[in-house]
Design a protein around this motif. Structure first.
Motif, short mmCIF file in Angstrom:
data_model
loop_
_atom_site.label_atom_id
_atom_site.label_comp_id
_atom_site.label_asym_id
_atom_site.label_seq_id
_atom_site.Cartn_x
_atom_site.Cartn_y
_atom_site.Cartn_z
N LYS A 58 36.34 113.00 46.45
CA LYS A 58 37.44 112.91 45.49
C LYS A 58 37.44 114.02 44.44
CE LYS A 58 38.50 108.02 45.95
NZ LYS A 58 38.68 106.75 45.25
N PRO A 59 36.29 114.42 43.88
CA PRO A 59 36.35 115.52 42.89
C PRO A 59 36.89 116.82 43.49
CG PRO A 59 34.28 114.34 42.70
CD PRO A 59 34.96 113.81 43.92
N TRP A 60 36.46 117.15 44.70
CA TRP A 60 36.94 118.37 45.34
C TRP A 60 38.43 118.26 45.69
CZ3 TRP A 60 38.49 119.21 50.55
CH2 TRP A 60 38.75 120.54 50.85
N ILE A 61 38.84 117.11 46.22
CA ILE A 61 40.25 116.91 46.55
C ILE A 61 41.11 117.00 45.29
CG2 ILE A 61 41.95 115.27 47.43
CD1 ILE A 61 39.82 114.29 49.39
N ALA A 62 40.62 116.44 44.18
CA ALA A 62 41.36 116.53 42.91
C ALA A 62 41.56 117.98 42.50
CB ALA A 62 40.63 115.75 41.82
N GLN A 63 40.53 118.80 42.64
CA GLN A 63 40.64 120.21 42.29
C GLN A 63 41.62 120.93 43.22
OE1 GLN A 63 36.59 121.56 42.39
NE2 GLN A 63 36.01 120.37 40.59
N CYS A 64 41.60 120.58 44.52
CA CYS A 64 42.54 121.19 45.46
C CYS A 64 43.98 120.80 45.15
CB CYS A 64 42.19 120.78 46.89
SG CYS A 64 40.66 121.50 47.52
N LEU A 65 44.19 119.53 44.87
CA LEU A 65 45.55 119.07 44.56
C LEU A 65 46.05 119.71 43.27
CD1 LEU A 65 45.31 115.29 45.55
CD2 LEU A 65 46.36 117.17 46.84
N ARG A 66 45.17 119.90 42.30
CA ARG A 66 45.56 120.56 41.05
C ARG A 66 45.93 122.02 41.33
NH1 ARG A 66 47.48 118.78 36.30
NH2 ARG A 66 46.86 120.13 34.62
N THR A 67 45.20 122.67 42.25
CA THR A 67 45.52 124.03 42.66
C THR A 67 46.91 124.11 43.28
OG1 THR A 67 43.18 124.50 43.04
CG2 THR A 67 44.74 125.95 44.11
N GLU A 68 47.29 123.04 43.99
CA GLU A 68 48.62 122.98 44.60
C GLU A 68 49.70 122.69 43.56
OE1 GLU A 68 48.37 120.00 47.63
OE2 GLU A 68 47.26 121.30 48.99
N GLY A 69 49.31 122.36 42.32
CA GLY A 69 50.27 122.13 41.26
C GLY A 69 50.56 120.66 40.97
N ALA A 70 49.78 119.76 41.52
CA ALA A 70 49.99 118.33 41.28
C ALA A 70 49.56 117.96 39.86
CB ALA A 70 49.20 117.50 42.29
N SER A 71 50.25 117.00 39.28
CA SER A 71 49.90 116.53 37.93
C SER A 71 48.69 115.59 38.01
CB SER A 71 51.07 115.80 37.30
OG SER A 71 51.30 114.58 38.00
N VAL A 72 48.08 115.35 36.86
CA VAL A 72 46.93 114.45 36.81
C VAL A 72 47.33 113.05 37.28
CG1 VAL A 72 45.29 113.32 35.24
CG2 VAL A 72 45.73 115.76 35.03
N ALA A 73 48.48 112.59 36.85
CA ALA A 73 48.94 111.26 37.25
C ALA A 73 49.17 111.17 38.76
CB ALA A 73 50.22 110.89 36.51
N GLU A 74 49.75 112.21 39.33
CA GLU A 74 49.99 112.23 40.78
C GLU A 74 48.68 112.25 41.55
OE1 GLU A 74 52.18 115.07 44.11
OE2 GLU A 74 52.49 115.45 41.98
N ILE A 75 47.72 113.05 41.09
CA ILE A 75 46.40 113.10 41.73
C ILE A 75 45.73 111.74 41.65
CG2 ILE A 75 44.09 114.12 41.60
CD1 ILE A 75 45.47 116.67 40.47
N ALA A 76 45.79 111.10 40.50
CA ALA A 76 45.18 109.78 40.33
C ALA A 76 45.78 108.77 41.31
CB ALA A 76 45.34 109.30 38.89
N ARG A 77 47.09 108.80 41.48
CA ARG A 77 47.74 107.88 42.42
C ARG A 77 47.31 108.16 43.86
NH1 ARG A 77 52.04 108.36 38.74
NH2 ARG A 77 52.91 110.16 39.83
#
Length: 123
Positions: free
Chosen positions: A74-93
């Motif tokens: 999950k930590p790595w996926i969160a960083q990847c999704l943030r790189t793609e431009g996803a918001s914190v709320a979207e990543i959390a969901r």
């Protein structure tokens, strides 16, 4: 092309075989459970349905044991999704986590940067 962060060692075989975007989808689908990787797929598994038979054989070759627990990463996926431009709320969901956890994972990325050798240590 998005410049994703380097995968941790336990996720690297999945990224090497599938590529980063497909590895993220794979981990979100199968992460946390045990999976049997066969060298001779028969076309009946959920793994083959998701990644195809050639990738299933490649995963079996890349993962040393036949039965393995797929990491959640999950930590790595969160960083990847943030790189793609996803918001914190979207990543959390997407990760079924809290926004607090996601912020902590994203801040950990910045804390791991090497320290400036010119900076004196406070303690």
């Amino acid at each position: 092309m998005t410049d994703y962060p380097a995968p941790p060692a336990h996720v690297e075989p999945y990224v090497r075989v599938l590529g980063t975007p497909a590895a993220i989808d794979f981990l979100l689908t199968f992460g946390g459970g045990e999976m049997y990787f066969t060298h001779n797929p028969q076309g009946r598994s959920r793994l083959e349905e998701v990644v195809g038979s050639q990738k299933a054989v490649a995963l079996a070759a890349a993962i040393p044991q036949l039965k393995a627990r797929v990491p959640t990463a999950k930590p790595w996926i969160a960083q990847c999704l943030r790189t793609e431009g996803a918001s914190v709320a979207e990543i959390a969901r997407r990760l079924h986590s809290t926004d607090v956890s996601v912020r902590r994972w994203l801040q950990a990325e910045f804390r791991q940067k090497p320290e400036d050798p010119r900076q004196m240590r406070l303690f």
